[in-house]
Design a protein around this motif. Sequence first.
Motif, mmCIF file in Angstrom:
data_model
loop_
_atom_site.group_PDB
_atom_site.id
_atom_site.type_symbol
_atom_site.label_atom_id
_atom_site.label_comp_id
_atom_site.label_asym_id
_atom_site.label_seq_id
_atom_site.Cartn_x
_atom_site.Cartn_y
_atom_site.Cartn_z
ATOM 1 N N UNK A 349 0.840 -1.201 0.000
ATOM 2 C CA UNK A 349 0.000 0.000 0.000
ATOM 3 C C UNK A 349 0.874 1.249 0.000
ATOM 4 N N UNK A 350 1.913 1.248 0.809
ATOM 5 C CA UNK A 350 2.786 2.432 0.889
ATOM 6 C C UNK A 350 3.507 2.670 -0.434
ATOM 7 N N UNK A 351 4.051 1.606 -1.041
ATOM 8 C CA UNK A 351 4.785 1.786 -2.292
ATOM 9 C C UNK A 351 3.859 2.118 -3.460
ATOM 10 N N UNK A 352 2.578 1.777 -3.344
ATOM 11 C CA UNK A 352 1.643 2.062 -4.445
ATOM 12 C C UNK A 352 1.219 3.525 -4.486
ATOM 13 N N UNK A 353 1.673 4.310 -3.520
ATOM 14 C CA UNK A 353 1.394 5.746 -3.504
ATOM 15 C C UNK A 353 2.727 6.496 -3.527
ATOM 16 N N UNK A 354 3.326 6.641 -4.717
ATOM 17 C CA UNK A 354 4.671 7.209 -4.809
ATOM 18 C C UNK A 354 4.689 8.715 -4.519
ATOM 19 N N UNK A 355 5.855 9.275 -4.190
ATOM 20 C CA UNK A 355 5.971 10.718 -3.958
ATOM 21 C C UNK A 355 5.580 11.522 -5.201
ATOM 22 N N UNK A 356 5.136 12.764 -4.994
ATOM 23 C CA UNK A 356 4.666 13.592 -6.103
ATOM 24 C C UNK A 356 5.763 13.863 -7.121
ATOM 25 N N UNK A 357 7.010 13.995 -6.676
ATOM 26 C CA UNK A 357 8.069 14.279 -7.646
ATOM 27 C C UNK A 357 8.274 13.106 -8.605
ATOM 28 N N UNK A 358 8.061 11.864 -8.124
ATOM 29 C CA UNK A 358 8.146 10.698 -9.002
ATOM 30 C C UNK A 358 6.993 10.704 -9.999
ATOM 31 N N UNK A 359 5.796 11.045 -9.532
ATOM 32 C CA UNK A 359 4.621 11.093 -10.415
ATOM 33 C C UNK A 359 4.831 12.129 -11.515
ATOM 34 N N UNK A 360 5.333 13.293 -11.146
ATOM 35 C CA UNK A 360 5.574 14.355 -12.147
ATOM 36 C C UNK A 360 6.643 13.916 -13.157
ATOM 37 N N UNK A 361 7.665 13.247 -12.654
ATOM 38 C CA UNK A 361 8.734 12.793 -13.549
ATOM 39 C C UNK A 361 8.207 11.784 -14.563
ATOM 40 N N UNK A 362 7.361 10.857 -14.124
ATOM 41 C CA UNK A 362 6.781 9.872 -15.030
ATOM 42 C C UNK A 362 5.859 10.553 -16.037
ATOM 43 N N UNK A 363 5.092 11.539 -15.587
ATOM 44 C CA UNK A 363 4.186 12.266 -16.500
ATOM 45 C C UNK A 363 4.994 12.961 -17.599
ATOM 46 N N UNK A 364 6.082 13.621 -17.208
ATOM 47 C CA UNK A 364 6.914 14.302 -18.202
ATOM 48 C C UNK A 364 7.533 13.288 -19.170
ATOM 49 N N UNK A 365 7.968 12.155 -18.631
ATOM 50 C CA UNK A 365 8.541 11.118 -19.495
ATOM 51 C C UNK A 365 7.502 10.591 -20.484
ATOM 52 N N UNK A 366 6.241 10.459 -20.051
ATOM 53 C CA UNK A 366 5.168 10.045 -20.971
ATOM 54 C C UNK A 366 5.004 11.037 -22.109
ATOM 55 N N UNK A 367 5.072 12.324 -21.771
ATOM 56 C CA UNK A 367 4.947 13.358 -22.798
ATOM 57 C C UNK A 367 6.087 13.250 -23.810
ATOM 58 N N UNK A 368 7.310 13.026 -23.303
ATOM 59 C CA UNK A 368 8.457 12.877 -24.200
ATOM 60 C C UNK A 368 8.341 11.609 -25.041
ATOM 61 N N UNK A 369 7.937 10.526 -24.404
ATOM 62 C CA UNK A 369 7.821 9.215 -25.053
ATOM 63 C C UNK A 369 6.824 9.264 -26.213
ATOM 64 N N UNK A 370 5.738 9.994 -26.009
ATOM 65 C CA UNK A 370 4.669 10.058 -27.023
ATOM 66 C C UNK A 370 4.803 11.252 -27.951
#
Length: 641
Positions: A349-370
């Motif tokens: 449960x704890x690991x399934x809620x990552x820190x906000x900076x990780x979420x933002x980094x993944x979102x930016x990577x998705x934008x770059x990837x696509x």
Amino acid sequence: MSAPTEDILSVLRQHWGHRAFRPGQEDIIRSVLAGHDTLALLPTGGGKSVCFQVPALAREGLCLVISPLIALMKDQVENLRKRGIKAEAVYAGMSHRDIDQTLDNCVYGPVKFLYVSPERLLTDMFRARAPKMRIQLIAVDEAHCLSQWGYDFRPPYLQISALRELLPGVPVLALTATATEEVRRDIREKLNFGATGQTFQRSFQRPNLSYSVLETEDKLQRLLQVLKGVGPGKTAVVYARTRKATETAAAWLQQHGLSAAAYHAGLPADQRTRVQQEWTSDKTRIVVATNAFGMGIDKPDVRCVVHLDAPDSLEAYYQEAGRAGRDELYAFAVLLWAPNDADEMRRRVLTSHPPLDVVRRVYQALANYSGTAVGGGELVAFDFDLGAFASTYRLKPLDVHNALRTLEKAGLVQLNEAVFSPAKVFIPIDARDLYRFQVANERHDQLIKAILRFYGGEVFSGFKNISEGQLSQALRWSTTDVRKTLEFLHKSGIVQYQPRHDAPQVLFTTPRHDAARLPLDARALDAARERDQLKTEAVIRYAAGTRCRQQLLLEYFGELDSAPCGICDHCLAEKRRQQPPVVATDLREQILTQLRTAPLTPRELLSGFAPAQADALKALLRDLVDTGQLRYTTGGQLAVA
């Protein structure tokens, strides 16, 4: 005005061949036909789809079905078409042209059912068409997704209330298999139920389903004992958390002589289809699968569902376990529980809620990837390989997975598991222009003629599924040459070609944001983590429970006055404790002595004892099988292990 009983029964008989409704179905259908907003809670296998399909067929007009599960949506559309009922679907991954054509068919054609994923509801294209369709009913499947208190909250579902403003007077039927009282209230509120709104709920009790939690340090060995104990030839589903675990367990069972196969989204589409078909037709006895398996599959004779890993909520466990015994005959739901499982669930449960900076980094990577710019990309799906993505952007795969789920729950992206879609072709030019092109291009003419020969004039009116393999055989070309030629024709504007597709996809459900300014509410994310922790603790309490398992489940769903079920592991243990120990010991020795002489069927064994001993003997036999002292032979006889 409600339809007469004979009318809705005739619809049921005509299209499904059933002579009577299942418990609860007719009351729900009558509520819908009377124009009431209706919430229907039916257990897994209770026949939810009939509750909107029958009233829709009993009246003129179209039924709009909102569902989050693309694979299930496609299965239901295909099943309706097999029954001669016109049905369409709009979901992520379809081209703009394909969606446009499908919606036009619903406005101008005799379509009875349109399945739509929730994020498509308020697109400009859908908003422009919906009022022109003769929509007579809105069916909301998996309605618990509306509630932030549910176990699978999906923000796009909140758009349904705005859809209702576009379609005034059209009643809503919300359907789910599991919902606490808190979730039920939330569903009615979010869907703006009218004053005459009605709720129908069958008890969550399953009198034929024996729930057990078996503590073990060796889950694969215990799994083998359980499945052998169920008896030869009986159908079972084993749920595991990861793809690797499904393959490991299936291989283990095969090594020990059981008919088993693995099923998960990472397998090729044709292999998943084959595994499912062979299991459905009883060629394979056991499927070891991740949790998506079983949705929409109508196989009533599953005798056992085993969980190698506990799901994250009791709602999910109840749904998955409930796929056993839908024929109302005796069946087993078994949770295997290791000493460290509670700690592992809390850590997850704890690991399934990552820190906000990780979420933002993944979102930016998705934008770059696509290759998606800020402000663009809304509802444009792109293929997504999690492993390659994580490697490219130097991210941990688990962080990527959990960040995607966080973004999904925030309504910013949607992740779709691999769903097979065959190749499709549409010819947008008229026949005269096509003929002129064929005369001038001999090689391309061969392929066009083959398409017209196999698929006819329908390719001029809309996208038509094609088989590249069939075309390659007919032309004696390689499949690669067929695809390259179709791609050339597509670029030339002669055809519109959508290649065969079988890969996971991601899409931005809103115009792409600047990652540094993502509209993520930290307090809402903290609240979501706390809700998940509460659900995890409920599962742990169930596993550690010291009384009737079914009572524990029913109390979770608000049924507080149920009697002990009499057939779960705790109830059977209690019965054994109440037996005089000498008698139980004596019976055990008599059974073992008889079976050491020769294997016997349970019926043959019981015939040698007094009828008054039957209940004690049955409980004792289950215990001896569960503990591995007895086993079933391939002929269905009991023998000493």
